[in-house]
Motif scaffolding. Sequence first.
Motif, PDB file in Angstrom:
ATOM      1  N   HIS A  15      47.094  44.943  46.674  1.00 45.63           N
ATOM      2  CA  HIS A  15      46.679  44.868  45.274  1.00 45.63           C
ATOM      3  C   HIS A  15      47.867  44.929  44.319  1.00 45.63           C
ATOM      4  CE1 HIS A  15      47.386  49.164  44.426  1.00 45.63           C
ATOM      5  NE2 HIS A  15      46.878  49.426  45.626  1.00 45.63           N
ATOM      6  N   CYS A  16      47.607  44.719  43.040  1.00 53.31           N
ATOM      7  CA  CYS A  16      48.623  44.777  41.995  1.00 53.31           C
ATOM      8  C   CYS A  16      48.841  46.207  41.522  1.00 53.31           C
ATOM      9  CB  CYS A  16      48.241  43.881  40.810  1.00 53.31           C
ATOM     10  SG  CYS A  16      46.778  44.439  39.897  1.00 53.31           S
ATOM     11  N   THR A  17      49.922  46.420  40.790  1.00 56.56           N
ATOM     12  CA  THR A  17      50.202  47.724  40.202  1.00 56.56           C
ATOM     13  C   THR A  17      49.077  48.141  39.255  1.00 56.56           C
ATOM     14  OG1 THR A  17      52.559  47.191  40.305  1.00 56.56           O
ATOM     15  CG2 THR A  17      51.921  49.051  38.934  1.00 56.56           C
ATOM     16  N   LEU A  18      48.705  49.404  39.315  1.00 53.67           N
ATOM     17  CA  LEU A  18      47.652  50.053  38.528  1.00 53.67           C
ATOM     18  C   LEU A  18      46.249  49.731  39.019  1.00 53.67           C
ATOM     19  CD1 LEU A  18      48.854  50.018  34.792  1.00 53.67           C
ATOM     20  CD2 LEU A  18      49.686  51.338  36.746  1.00 53.67           C
ATOM     21  N   ALA A  19      46.109  48.988  40.109  1.00 55.14           N
ATOM     22  CA  ALA A  19      44.789  48.706  40.683  1.00 55.14           C
ATOM     23  C   ALA A  19      44.598  49.560  41.943  1.00 55.14           C
ATOM     24  CB  ALA A  19      44.642  47.221  40.981  1.00 55.14           C
ATOM     25  N   PHE A  20      43.731  49.131  42.848  1.00 55.58           N
ATOM     26  CA  PHE A  20      43.513  49.813  44.125  1.00 55.58           C
ATOM     27  C   PHE A  20      42.882  48.812  45.076  1.00 55.58           C
ATOM     28  CE2 PHE A  20      39.478  49.905  42.154  1.00 55.58           C
ATOM     29  CZ  PHE A  20      38.497  50.237  43.070  1.00 55.58           C
ATOM     30  N   GLY A  21      42.735  49.201  46.335  1.00 51.20           N
ATOM     31  CA  GLY A  21      42.268  48.264  47.341  1.00 51.20           C
ATOM     32  C   GLY A  21      40.927  47.630  47.032  1.00 51.20           C
ATOM     33  N   GLY A  22      40.049  48.365  46.360  1.00 47.43           N
ATOM     34  CA  GLY A  22      38.730  47.839  46.034  1.00 47.43           C
ATOM     35  C   GLY A  22      38.742  46.702  45.036  1.00 47.43           C
ATOM     36  N   ALA A  23      39.906  46.420  44.446  1.00 43.20           N
ATOM     37  CA  ALA A  23      39.991  45.332  43.471  1.00 43.20           C
ATOM     38  C   ALA A  23      39.707  43.969  44.083  1.00 43.20           C
ATOM     39  CB  ALA A  23      41.375  45.326  42.819  1.00 43.20           C
ATOM     40  N   TRP A  24      39.734  43.880  45.414  1.00 42.57           N
ATOM     41  CA  TRP A  24      39.444  42.614  46.093  1.00 42.57           C
ATOM     42  C   TRP A  24      37.941  42.384  46.273  1.00 42.57           C
ATOM     43  CZ3 TRP A  24      43.485  39.509  46.433  1.00 42.57           C
ATOM     44  CH2 TRP A  24      44.778  40.081  46.449  1.00 42.57           C
ATOM     45  N   GLY A  25      37.115  43.267  45.736  1.00 38.92           N
ATOM     46  CA  GLY A  25      35.677  43.195  45.983  1.00 38.92           C
ATOM     47  C   GLY A  25      35.029  41.899  45.560  1.00 38.92           C
ATOM     48  N   GLY A  26      35.470  41.309  44.440  1.00 41.64           N
ATOM     49  CA  GLY A  26      34.882  40.049  43.993  1.00 41.64           C
ATOM     50  C   GLY A  26      35.100  38.926  44.982  1.00 41.64           C
ATOM     51  N   MET A  27      36.297  38.853  45.553  1.00 43.30           N
ATOM     52  CA  MET A  27      36.570  37.832  46.562  1.00 43.30           C
ATOM     53  C   MET A  27      35.826  38.121  47.860  1.00 43.30           C
ATOM     54  SD  MET A  27      40.623  36.975  45.940  1.00 43.30           S
ATOM     55  CE  MET A  27      40.635  35.792  47.306  1.00 43.30           C
ATOM     56  N   VAL A  28      35.707  39.399  48.197  1.00 41.26           N
ATOM     57  CA  VAL A  28      35.018  39.752  49.437  1.00 41.26           C
ATOM     58  C   VAL A  28      33.543  39.364  49.382  1.00 41.26           C
ATOM     59  CG1 VAL A  28      34.301  41.693  50.878  1.00 41.26           C
ATOM     60  CG2 VAL A  28      36.640  41.566  50.034  1.00 41.26           C
ATOM     61  N   LYS A  29      32.919  39.454  48.212  1.00 45.73           N
ATOM     62  CA  LYS A  29      31.526  39.035  48.072  1.00 45.73           C
ATOM     63  C   LYS A  29      31.348  37.571  48.450  1.00 45.73           C
ATOM     64  CE  LYS A  29      30.096  42.314  44.486  1.00 45.73           C
ATOM     65  NZ  LYS A  29      29.642  42.466  43.076  1.00 45.73           N
ATOM     66  N   LEU A  30      32.381  36.779  48.266  1.00 48.94           N
ATOM     67  CA  LEU A  30      32.318  35.347  48.560  1.00 48.94           C
ATOM     68  C   LEU A  30      32.812  35.014  49.967  1.00 48.94           C
ATOM     69  CD1 LEU A  30      33.793  34.260  45.136  1.00 48.94           C
ATOM     70  CD2 LEU A  30      31.414  33.968  45.840  1.00 48.94           C
ATOM     71  N   LEU A  31      33.676  35.857  50.521  1.00 46.05           N
ATOM     72  CA  LEU A  31      34.321  35.531  51.796  1.00 46.05           C
ATOM     73  C   LEU A  31      34.020  36.536  52.902  1.00 46.05           C
ATOM     74  CD1 LEU A  31      37.872  34.678  50.359  1.00 46.05           C
ATOM     75  CD2 LEU A  31      36.146  33.030  51.109  1.00 46.05           C
ATOM     76  N   GLY A  32      33.279  37.591  52.580  1.00 43.57           N
ATOM     77  CA  GLY A  32      33.120  38.717  53.494  1.00 43.57           C
ATOM     78  C   GLY A  32      32.382  38.431  54.778  1.00 43.57           C
ATOM     79  N   GLU A  33      31.641  37.321  54.854  1.00 45.06           N
ATOM     80  CA  GLU A  33      30.990  36.986  56.121  1.00 45.06           C
ATOM     81  C   GLU A  33      31.962  36.352  57.101  1.00 45.06           C
ATOM     82  OE1 GLU A  33      27.559  34.597  55.498  1.00 45.06           O
ATOM     83  OE2 GLU A  33      26.449  36.150  54.427  1.00 45.06           O
ATOM     84  N   ASP A  34      33.043  35.817  56.572  1.00 49.02           N
ATOM     85  CA  ASP A  34      34.048  35.178  57.423  1.00 49.02           C
ATOM     86  C   ASP A  34      35.277  36.052  57.635  1.00 49.02           C
ATOM     87  OD1 ASP A  34      32.549  32.729  57.583  1.00 49.02           O
ATOM     88  OD2 ASP A  34      33.250  32.246  55.561  1.00 49.02           O
ATOM     89  N   LEU A  35      35.537  36.948  56.682  1.00 49.41           N
ATOM     90  CA  LEU A  35      36.777  37.716  56.692  1.00 49.41           C
ATOM     91  C   LEU A  35      36.494  39.205  56.556  1.00 49.41           C
ATOM     92  CD1 LEU A  35      38.822  35.567  54.127  1.00 49.41           C
ATOM     93  CD2 LEU A  35      38.829  35.338  56.622  1.00 49.41           C
ATOM     94  N   PRO A 239      42.372  37.132  40.702  1.00 52.96           N
ATOM     95  CA  PRO A 239      41.481  37.601  41.777  1.00 52.96           C
ATOM     96  C   PRO A 239      40.276  38.376  41.256  1.00 52.96           C
ATOM     97  CG  PRO A 239      43.765  38.137  42.260  1.00 52.96           C
ATOM     98  CD  PRO A 239      43.730  37.665  40.843  1.00 52.96           C
ATOM     99  N   ILE A 240      40.425  38.986  40.067  1.00 51.18           N
ATOM    100  CA  ILE A 240      39.350  39.775  39.481  1.00 51.18           C
ATOM    101  C   ILE A 240      38.561  38.952  38.467  1.00 51.18           C
ATOM    102  CG2 ILE A 240      38.833  41.808  38.078  1.00 51.18           C
ATOM    103  CD1 ILE A 240      41.328  43.110  39.350  1.00 51.18           C
ATOM    104  N   SER A 241      39.256  38.193  37.625  1.00 53.98           N
ATOM    105  CA  SER A 241      38.579  37.438  36.562  1.00 53.98           C
ATOM    106  C   SER A 241      37.996  36.119  37.063  1.00 53.98           C
ATOM    107  CB  SER A 241      39.555  37.154  35.417  1.00 53.98           C
ATOM    108  OG  SER A 241      40.616  36.305  35.844  1.00 53.98           O
ATOM    109  N   HIS A 242      38.593  35.538  38.104  1.00 55.18           N
ATOM    110  CA  HIS A 242      38.160  34.236  38.633  1.00 55.18           C
ATOM    111  C   HIS A 242      38.096  34.300  40.159  1.00 55.18           C
ATOM    112  CE1 HIS A 242      39.425  33.202  34.579  1.00 55.18           C
ATOM    113  NE2 HIS A 242      38.888  32.001  34.701  1.00 55.18           N
ATOM    114  N   PRO A 243      37.247  35.184  40.716  1.00 61.63           N
ATOM    115  CA  PRO A 243      37.227  35.338  42.176  1.00 61.63           C
ATOM    116  C   PRO A 243      36.771  34.093  42.911  1.00 61.63           C
ATOM    117  CG  PRO A 243      35.400  36.521  41.160  1.00 61.63           C
ATOM    118  CD  PRO A 243      36.297  36.090  40.048  1.00 61.63           C
ATOM    119  N   ALA A 244      35.860  33.313  42.332  1.00 63.68           N
ATOM    120  CA  ALA A 244      35.364  32.128  43.032  1.00 63.68           C
ATOM    121  C   ALA A 244      36.469  31.103  43.200  1.00 63.68           C
ATOM    122  CB  ALA A 244      34.185  31.526  42.267  1.00 63.68           C
ATOM    123  N   GLU A 245      37.196  30.815  42.129  1.00 62.69           N
ATOM    124  CA  GLU A 245      38.259  29.818  42.193  1.00 62.69           C
ATOM    125  C   GLU A 245      39.413  30.295  43.077  1.00 62.69           C
ATOM    126  OE1 GLU A 245      36.802  31.037  39.555  1.00 62.69           O
ATOM    127  OE2 GLU A 245      36.292  29.476  38.100  1.00 62.69           O
TER     128      GLU A 245
END
Length: 257
Positions: A15-35, A239-245
């Motif tokens: 993740h980026c500075t001042l964030a945390f591991g959960g910041a990837w949650g938006g992308m995981v909602k789209l990719l979590g069945e494969d990754l 990754p947070i504002s445009h997780p789909a793209e």
Amino acid sequence: MSTLGSGPRRVLALHCTLAFGGAWGGMVKLLGEDLTFVAPDMPSHGRSVDWDEGSSFADTVLAASLSVMDDAPMDVIGHSFGAATALRMAVEHPARVRSITLIEPVFFAVAMADAPDTMGDHDGRAQPFVDAMQAGDRALAARLFNRMWSEAGTWDRLPDRTRAAMTRAIHVVPDTHAFLYDDLCGLLEPGQLDALTVPTLLIRGEQALPAIAAVNDGLCKRIPGAVQSVIAGAGHMAPISHPAETSEAFASLLERA
């Protein structure tokens, strides 16, 4: 550390500075069945212990990230400082890395070498943050740092606990200067980036700061076979504002990795 998703292919997500591991949650909602995203919290971030303020923060983050990796090579995706760490990992530990995706890496040594005029713009934007840190006002520094890298007004919309978490982490930023600006690890020396053989994707927002655009362009030029994707309408926090793209671009890399 967060483990997100349930797919068979495992990704180290930094993740980026001042964030945390959960910041990837938006992308995981789209990719979590494969990754499955293995997403550690940097020291002084999330649930991690505080950085000791004596060691090199960049070295500490790299060591902590390597410690949670699988024995087999992993796809590595990083955002901002996490992307700079992913780049270093690929150079120094190539056997551990299957592919790298770098989202707006803040490896400013590239911009300083290729487009130094863009650093004047960056440094002017960053000066209020620098002044606040020198004055010892970490809460103000966190607010100014957030304002520089996120969309206008974001700080005022954040919950108190999130502001507190950002303030807790802000002191790590000055210690990263030698790594990011001075190329302390020698990533720009001959035989480093030009020797990378892993599939590489650079991602930036359409509204990226000029210095970030210079970094992405310079890395794409230096890393053999690297490709770049620009996310329409996005700034630094794609990754947070445009997780789909962002997910679509990432998935395209994984297809060829």
